[in-house]
Design an enzyme around this catalytic site. Structure first.
Site, PDB file in Angstrom:
ATOM      1  N   GLY B   5      70.431  37.962  -8.917  1.00 28.66           N
ATOM      2  CA  GLY B   5      70.966  38.543 -10.241  1.00 28.66           C
ATOM      3  C   GLY B   5      70.524  39.470 -11.013  1.00 28.66           C
ATOM      4  N   ALA B   8      72.012  44.728 -11.592  1.00 29.76           N
ATOM      5  CA  ALA B   8      72.661  45.012 -10.384  1.00 29.76           C
ATOM      6  C   ALA B   8      73.680  43.939  -9.780  1.00 29.76           C
ATOM      7  CB  ALA B   8      71.748  45.260  -9.379  1.00 29.76           C
ATOM      8  N   SER B  31      67.350  33.097  -8.538  1.00 30.82           N
ATOM      9  CA  SER B  31      66.420  31.904  -8.970  1.00 30.82           C
ATOM     10  C   SER B  31      65.766  32.658 -10.434  1.00 30.82           C
ATOM     11  CB  SER B  31      65.167  32.003  -7.819  1.00 30.82           C
ATOM     12  OG  SER B  31      64.326  31.352  -8.332  1.00 30.82           O
ATOM     13  N   VAL B  39      66.176  48.010 -14.918  1.00 36.07           N
ATOM     14  CA  VAL B  39      66.220  49.154 -14.250  1.00 36.07           C
ATOM     15  C   VAL B  39      66.470  50.292 -15.204  1.00 36.07           C
ATOM     16  CG1 VAL B  39      67.113  48.366 -11.940  1.00 36.07           C
ATOM     17  CG2 VAL B  39      68.739  48.769 -13.772  1.00 36.07           C
ATOM     18  N   ALA B  42      68.746  52.991 -20.690  1.00 37.39           N
ATOM     19  CA  ALA B  42      69.383  54.107 -21.135  1.00 37.39           C
ATOM     20  C   ALA B  42      70.476  54.637 -19.996  1.00 37.39           C
ATOM     21  CB  ALA B  42      68.481  55.531 -21.367  1.00 37.39           C
ATOM     22  N   LYS B  70      74.178  57.251 -27.475  1.00 34.30           N
ATOM     23  CA  LYS B  70      73.269  58.094 -26.757  1.00 34.30           C
ATOM     24  C   LYS B  70      74.004  59.350 -26.615  1.00 34.30           C
ATOM     25  CE  LYS B  70      70.726  59.096 -22.712  1.00 34.30           C
ATOM     26  NZ  LYS B  70      69.854  58.533 -21.456  1.00 34.30           N
ATOM     27  N   PRO B  88      71.785  67.676 -23.549  1.00 26.91           N
ATOM     28  CA  PRO B  88      72.872  66.818 -24.232  1.00 26.91           C
ATOM     29  C   PRO B  88      74.010  66.563 -23.261  1.00 26.91           C
ATOM     30  CG  PRO B  88      73.003  69.079 -24.826  1.00 26.91           C
ATOM     31  CD  PRO B  88      71.906  69.031 -23.924  1.00 26.91           C
ATOM     32  N   VAL B 177      65.801  32.180  -2.058  1.00 28.09           N
ATOM     33  CA  VAL B 177      66.218  32.352  -0.514  1.00 28.09           C
ATOM     34  C   VAL B 177      64.912  32.269   0.178  1.00 28.09           C
ATOM     35  CG1 VAL B 177      67.330  34.064   1.027  1.00 28.09           C
ATOM     36  CG2 VAL B 177      68.400  33.700  -1.091  1.00 28.09           C
ATOM     37  N   THR B 336      69.485  57.376 -14.774  1.00 19.72           N
ATOM     38  CA  THR B 336      70.567  57.333 -13.595  1.00 19.72           C
ATOM     39  C   THR B 336      70.540  56.029 -12.904  1.00 19.72           C
ATOM     40  OG1 THR B 336      68.890  58.341 -12.160  1.00 19.72           O
ATOM     41  CG2 THR B 336      70.746  59.576 -13.070  1.00 19.72           C
TER      42      THR B 336
END
Lengths: 488, 506
Positions: B5, B8, B31, B39, B42, B70, B88, B177, B336
């Protein structure tokens, strides 16, 4: 001594004249001088088409920069408008088809036209991309006007190019070049001399004069007048990939109004392209001459290929001097345009300019190789069986990138866009489609739009386009009106 | 079949939920026992496309995730201590005569007669003034040059997407798993076994299991390409604290002795953390530094995260596609992480395989994702390579490193004439490269020779000054960030007081 840095363009054909005009315009009053020197002989500077040239839509930007526009070229160079090319004898799906500039249809809710079309076809409906695209409809009707400014008009995004008689076009370009201060030499090119670091130090002319060179542009066409003398210039041969190497051109005068497209017809051992313009039509015959036969009188022999690196030291090759590409898609002049725009971005103020050269080569090579792939597509997907010339084109190796592009489209209708591609996604999709390459599955995103809604939208798109085309003048009337406005 | 979960996993589930309508079943196994890693909270502007594709209402999304807006990232002390610059979103100035704006700016900047380049970017000007509004649609308005992304709580985002996905038919299975079954012949993954003995079969598996890569690595042994020679940071310590009443509309990244600190303002707290290199700094020292730098009341214990920068050799291998940390890791310096997940998902949607698993789809997916990872990598390396800090071994090593050729070419072209080249599909725009090149102190030796042909320098300078004045007026007329949030998307205050446990997201 004056400290002016000299940019010397060798070859005063169309490619050289355009280069000189663009450089002179961009560098006016900056301490650079632009010199243009001819090499004598026939103008092969762009490629095997020497009588008439085709511009693609991107050319308007470069023309604008040197003070040229469509009207002016119609008036003073005998240009006519073109919306793309009609093809016959190539495809298994369509005996004739049309490849417009700008690809097919319009997006709907962010989903590409070709994905939507695939969805409709999956319901059993047969449709042609061209029936929902302004350019082919307009080309068929023979009616034309420059696109309206109103963005809601279905013709607002119509893209067009020009068919330009080469000699007249060259004269206009030379006039622009000298108006911006380029010096067009009365004598011809003799040779170059090299500095110890391998760069060109001096350009010698036939009258004995010597010029210190900052940057030398070889635009001399298949003669490669300068490049031949540069040691590190290697040539990559593409004749295994693009078979046509013998070119014959003929011209006929005609009083009929020129069609809004060129016509490319496959023949048993090659093809014939008819390019119309005001008052005349030029035919280019392409075939694969064999080594043991003397070429037909009046023909030009030119194998496909490119320089391994178009920019070495302070010498940049442009046009057919850099690469000879099969002109079946009318790309050669567009490659000159793109090379010039790139050169302008990278023009070095000082030398050596190794990073600029590296970047220039990286981009140019990608573009040339992808243009080669594009030129190969129609050969690769041809549907003429029982003719050895064409049968052998369907078999054999293709460059990895092209193989990948074809396989991906066939699998999912997706276009793998690579650096250097001159066509966008829609244009590639249309070409593949007309040549009979059909994706096995379409993008599931297209399922989000209900079929009835799609059908309504498609019908509406077609109706609006027809309504917008109907009141336009014919191409002939439109050209006459432009010529009259000059006279007035 | 989605394994894992977190951000991502639920992003993938929400995007693939549309397949449920076509009769394809989408299952996500996660789980509650397994902690997941945020992750990064921003983001960069393309997140808006992703949310729009899912049909999320933007104000509701911001409200639900304690989000803020932002306009860019501020880099403090990167070039050397005492310096700061803004990267920017949005563009700089306007081009003149077909020549890039920044070339004119370079010409005048060399004579010292022009304001800082930030004054020519509306996002930067507004960010400095703490102001925000959405861009105008009319391309003639200067307000159309605004561009924005969000800061948000990744846990709340995952929970929000989970609701969205489940409502459309995605099935969530609870469980850990324990085992993965491979087909003896094809080597494809056939099924996963849960610890409770359940077996779940699938055709396509999406591995969102985090760094370990349960399927892509542990089962398929795909291999990992390490990039630590360029990006040596391998740890982070995250600690949230109470934030300001007026959240800043930008992320801040402050260079420290052995790495850098992030500062991400949310509505209910301030996310901070120290990304560092364990060979230059101990975990204890890093935690201590992170705590000293807190700007408000500490809201949770510091959490240590370990990572290895690099990418999975194939992000799609056989019938497994890895997303998020399972696919690779790049430090969140340019925010990113979530974008790379999103980009993976949209490519997967475009290349969704059928049971035949045509290898051309896998090849294209891997080509595009590898390239994207490398382009982001190069951009991040630039921040380290181009530093004039000589205060610690960490920064001296960074300045001395040899960078990838792709980046070296870009740097050389900019250093000579201020030239910028963007590859067609590159994520960061020319404006982004410009901001970071200049911000890191790379001043081109010359400007483009075409500038000199464009006209009278003094007239051009006056034109540029008018542009800057225009930007400032526009920014001053905007509401403050706080006002904008209060008016459109204020989150429930009840959640503001409660410290949020740091668990979530692969």
């Amino acid at each position: 001594m004056s400290a002016a840095r000299k940019l010397i363009v060798i070859g005063d054909g169309v490619a050289g004249a355009l280069t000189a005009a663009v450089l002179a315009r961009a560098l006016a009053n900056t301490g650079f001088e632009v010199h243009l020197v001819g090499t004598g002989g026939e103008d092969t500077s762009v490629g095997p088409s020497t009588m008439v040239l085709t511009t693609r839509p991107g050319m308007a930007r470069l023309h604008r920069m040197i003070g040229l526009d469509d009207e002016r070229l119609v008036q003073s160079a005998g240009a006519s408008f073109t919306l793309g090319s009609a093809w016959s004898g190539w495809s298994s799906v369509r005996p004739t088809y049309f490849v417009p500039f700008g690809g097919a249809g319009a997006k709907l809710h962010g989903v590409s036209f070709h994905q939507l079309a695939a969805r409709l076809r999956a319901t059993g409906q047969d449709l042609r991309f061209g029936d929902y695209t302004a350019a082919p409809m307009m080309a068929q009707s023979g009616r034309f006007a420059l696109p309206p400014a109103d963005p809601s008009n279905p013709l607002a995004e119509l893209e067009h190019g020009l068919h330009l008689p080469a000699r007249e076009y060259r004269a206009v370009l030379l006039q622009r070049a000298t108006a911006f201060g380029a010096q067009h030499s009365r004598t011809t090119y003799d040779g170059v001399e090299f500095a110890p670091d391998g760069s060109i130090s001096v350009v010698r002319l036939a009258d004995g004069s010597r010029h210190d060179a900052h940057l030398v542009v070889d635009a001399s066409g298949i003669e490669r007048a300068v490049v031949r003398q540069v040691e590190d210039m290697e040539w990559q041969d593409w004749s295994g990939l693009l078979p046509c190497n013998t070119w014959v051109e003929t011209m006929q005068a005609t009083n009929a109004a020129p069609p809004l497209y060129s016509h490319v017809e496959a023949l048993p051992t090659g093809w014939r392209m008819t390019v119309p313009t005001q008052g005349r039509a030029v035919q280019l015959f392409a075939s694969s001459g064999s080594a043991d036969l003397d070429p037909r009188p009046g023909s030009t022999v030119m194998n496909a290929g490119r320089l391994a690196e178009p920019w070495v030291g302070n010498c940049v090759a442009i046009g057919a001097a850099a690469a000879t590409l099969d002109p079946v898609h009318a790309l050669p002049l567009d490659l000159v345009r793109s090379a010039l725009e790139r050169l302008l971005r990278l023009l070095p103020g000082t030398l050596p300019a190794s990073s600029e050269a590296r970047e220039y080569n990286r981009e140019t090579i990608a573009e040339l190789d992808r243009s080669r792939d594009l030129a190969m597509v129609a050969y690769r997907l041809n549907a003429r069986s029982g003719e050895s010339f064409w049968d052998s084109r369907r078999a054999g190796e293709v460059p990895e990138e092209l193989g990948h592009k074809l396989a991906l489209y066939e699998s999912r209708g997706r276009v793998s866009l690579l650096d250097g591609d001159l066509l966008d996604e829609d244009e590639w999709a249309l070409l593949f489609d007309e040549l009979g390459l059909r994706p096995r599955r379409y993008d599931s995103i297209a399922d989000a739009i209900p079929v009835e809604h799609l059908q309504r939208q498609f019908a509406r798109m077609r109706e609006l386009t027809i309504t917008a085309i109907r009141p336009l003048p014919t191409h002939g009337e439109y050209l006459s009106a432009i010529r009259r406005s000059a006279a007035a | 079949m989605i394994v894992g979960g977190g951000t991502a996993g639920w992003m993938a589930a929400a995007a693939l939920a549309r397949l449920c309508r076509a009769g394809i079943s989408v299952t996500l196994v996660e789980s509650d026992e397994i902690g997941t890693i945020g992750v990064g909270e921003a983001t960069i502007p393309p997140i808006r496309t992703f949310n729009a594709m899912l049909g999320l209402d933007e104000n509701e999304f911001v409200r639900r995730t304690q989000g803020t807006f932002k306009l860019g990232i501020e880099f403090v002390d990167w070039q050397r201590p005492g310096t700061r610059y803004m990267h920017p979103f949005g563009t700089f100035g306007a081009d003149l005569e077909g020549v890039s704006f920044h070339q004119f700016w370079l010409q005048h900047s060399s004579r010292g007669v022009i304001p800082d380049i930030e004054e020519f970017n509306l996002c930067a000007v507004a960010a400095r003034l703490g102001r925000f509004q959405r861009p105008a649609a009319d391309p003639r308005s200067v307000l159309s040059t605004l561009n924005y992304a969000f800061h948000f709580d990744a846990n709340l985002y995952a929970a929000y997407l989970r609701e969205h996905a489940e409502a459309q038919g995605v099935v969530r299975r609870e469980g850990r798993v324990a085992n993965v079954n491979l087909n003896g012949e094809s080597g494809f993954v056939e099924a996963v076994h849960l610890a409770n003995g359940e077996r779940i079969e699938g055709d396509l598996f999406i591995d969102c299991s985090g760094f370990r890569g349960l399927l892509i690595e542990e089962a398929l042994e795909t291999g990992y390409e390490e990039w630590t020679r360029w990006l040596p940071c391998d740890r982070a310590v995250a600690v949230p604290c109470a934030g300001d009443a007026d959240p800043l509309p930008f992320t801040r990244a402050t260079a420290l002795g052995a790495g850098w600190q992030w500062r991400i303002p949310l509505q209910h707290r301030l996310g901070t953390g120290y990304v560092y290199s364990s060979s230059h700094l101990s975990d204890e020292q890093a935690s201590a530094t992170a705590l000293t730098l807190l700007e408000g009341e500490q809201l949770a214990e510091p959490r240590l995260i370990r990572f290895t920068t690099g990418r999975r050799r194939k992000q799609w291998n056989r019938n497994v596609v890895a997303l998020g940390l399972a696919s690779g890791f790049l430090e969140p310096l340019e925010s990113t992480s979530i974008h790379l997940v999103q980009a993976g998902i949209s490519k997967l949607l475009a290349m969704l395989p059928d049971r035949g698993f045509n290898p051309v789809l896998e090849a294209e997916y891997n080509r595009l994702t590898a390239r994207q990872f490398e382009q982001v990598r190069d951009f991040i390396i630039l921040h380290y390579k181009a530093n004039d800090r000589r205060d610690t071994a960490f920064w001296r090593d960074a300045a001395a490193m040899e960078v990838p050729d792709s980046l070296a070419t870009k740097m050389a072209l900019f250093a000579e004439n201020g030239r910028l080249f963007r590859h067609e599909d590159e994520l960061f725009s020319e404006a982004s490269w410009l901001a970071v090149f200049l911000g890191q102190g790379i001043q081109p030796e010359r400007w483009d020779p075409l500038v000199d042909a464009a006209g009278n320098p003094e007239e051009i300078r006056q034109t540029l000054l008018r542009m800057a004045a225009f930007m400032r007026h526009a920014a001053e007329a905007m509401p403050t960030h706080r006002q904008f949030i209060d008016q459109h998307c204020r989150a429930a205050p009840a959640q503001r007081a409660r410290p949020i446990p740091m668990r979530n997201a692969s």
